[in-house]
Design an enzyme around this catalytic site. Sequence first.
Site, PDB file in Angstrom:
ATOM      1  CE  LYS A   1      -3.585   2.378   2.612  1.00 31.03           C
ATOM      2  NZ  LYS A   1      -4.484   2.338   3.778  1.00 31.03           N
TER       3      LYS A   1
ATOM      4  CE  LYS B   1      -6.019   1.966  -0.637  1.00 33.19           C
ATOM      5  NZ  LYS B   1      -6.404   2.107   0.730  1.00 33.19           N
TER       6      LYS B   1
HETATM    7  C1  PBG Z   1      -7.428   3.293   5.521  1.00 32.89           C
HETATM    8  C2  PBG Z   1      -7.668   3.257   4.056  1.00 32.89           C
HETATM    9  C3  PBG Z   1      -7.466   4.248   3.075  1.00 32.89           C
HETATM   10  C4  PBG Z   1      -7.990   3.728   1.887  1.00 32.89           C
HETATM   11  C5  PBG Z   1      -8.441   2.443   2.159  1.00 32.89           C
HETATM   12  N1  PBG Z   1      -8.210   2.169   3.490  1.00 32.89           N
HETATM   13  C6  PBG Z   1      -6.953   5.635   3.171  1.00 32.89           C
HETATM   14  C7  PBG Z   1      -5.572   5.912   3.591  1.00 32.89           C
HETATM   15  O1  PBG Z   1      -4.732   5.035   3.762  1.00 32.89           O
HETATM   16  O2  PBG Z   1      -5.328   7.101   3.817  1.00 32.89           O
HETATM   17  C8  PBG Z   1      -8.053   4.439   0.565  1.00 32.89           C
HETATM   18  C9  PBG Z   1      -9.109   3.947  -0.367  1.00 32.89           C
HETATM   19  C10 PBG Z   1      -9.403   4.858  -1.503  1.00 32.89           C
HETATM   20  O3  PBG Z   1      -8.755   5.902  -1.723  1.00 32.89           O
HETATM   21  O4  PBG Z   1     -10.332   4.522  -2.244  1.00 32.89           O
HETATM   22  N2  PBG Z   1      -6.111   3.325   5.924  1.00 32.89           N
END
Ligand code: PBG
Length: 340
Positions: free
Chosen positions: A212, A265
């Site tokens: 991520k 992601k």
């Molecule tokens: C929680 C999380 C996030 C997303 C999914 N889970 C945001 C982040 O890490 O700031 C992003 C999902 C999206 O942008 O569609 N940590």
Amino acid sequence: MLEQRIELATRTDVTPSPHFPRVRPRRMRRSEPLRALARETELSVRDLIYPLFVVHGTRVREEIASMPGVYHQSLDVLQAEIDEITGLGIPAVILFGLPAVKDEVGSEDYAERGIVQEAIRVCRRVNPDLVVMTDVCMCQYTSHGHCGIVRNGAIDNDETLRYLGMTAVSHAAAGADVVAPSAMMDGQVGAIRAALDSHGFTDTAILAYAAKYASSFYGPFREAADSPPKFGDRRQYQMDPANAREALREVALDIEEGADMVMVKPALAYLDVIRRVRDQFDYPLAAYNVSGEYAMVKAAARNGWLDEQKVALEIVAAIKRAGADMILTYFAKDVARWLA
Ligand code: PBG
């Protein structure tokens, strides 16, 4: 002698055959049935996971400004949403919750009657066959908006693991099939696996947000989830967008710690990472077509600059072609309709 050689060369190599070019890739593009026979990637509604944002209250169904077509929904409204998703043949949802109150330790994240825990029960009741996934993170629940416990202005990795474990157990207890840790804390998959197993939830699967990235494509989501960090940013725990080899190490670690599935992601700017993970690991692979990727298409379509349906289908198919087995996307319901 020289002349002879030149003549020979001319005859065998250079003279164009009357039928040149012999190989014509366009032959297989002549009609849709031919193209369909040769198609390498087939998108299916079975590949899709739809993200849902659940909130407290009743009769709440508020569209998220930067994500047209996506709503904050209260639990009483959720039932109709689940019916719609089921009717479209979408097999899975992933739940995100907005708590009533935030605090330093994200208490509602692991509360037995928390918003996500209750939403899981609604999903279970409305459609027992729906695959219910949950995001396991702290940022929506903490007053500081970070994905972990803050000590002296820094995120305490090991202390956070305990909280993530409790959260995962509370989701499993409410009936979640899959928990998806997204906090990017080191050891989170192992800690969650241990917590689940010690509470008897040996069948609850883990979808690890393994790679991520600290991406600016999460902008609309943070508005939707009210989760931007109040100080600093997430670059101390989420990955540097410049790195791909590191993603392979993250995936290897999460598999070692017990992940059943792994995720890359965002998706669109990281298709190379999806491909590399696919080639190197034989685990089910998910990709998250995130909020910013959705918002860009929506905004351009609203201006008449892009054909929304064609572009969205192209994007989701590209993510699959890159190697994803399943795709988390806000386009899931639209794609399901377009494919029907
Ligand atoms: C929680 C999380 C996030 C997303 C999914 N889970 C945001 C982040 O890490 O700031 C992003 C999902 C999206 O942008 O569609 N940590």
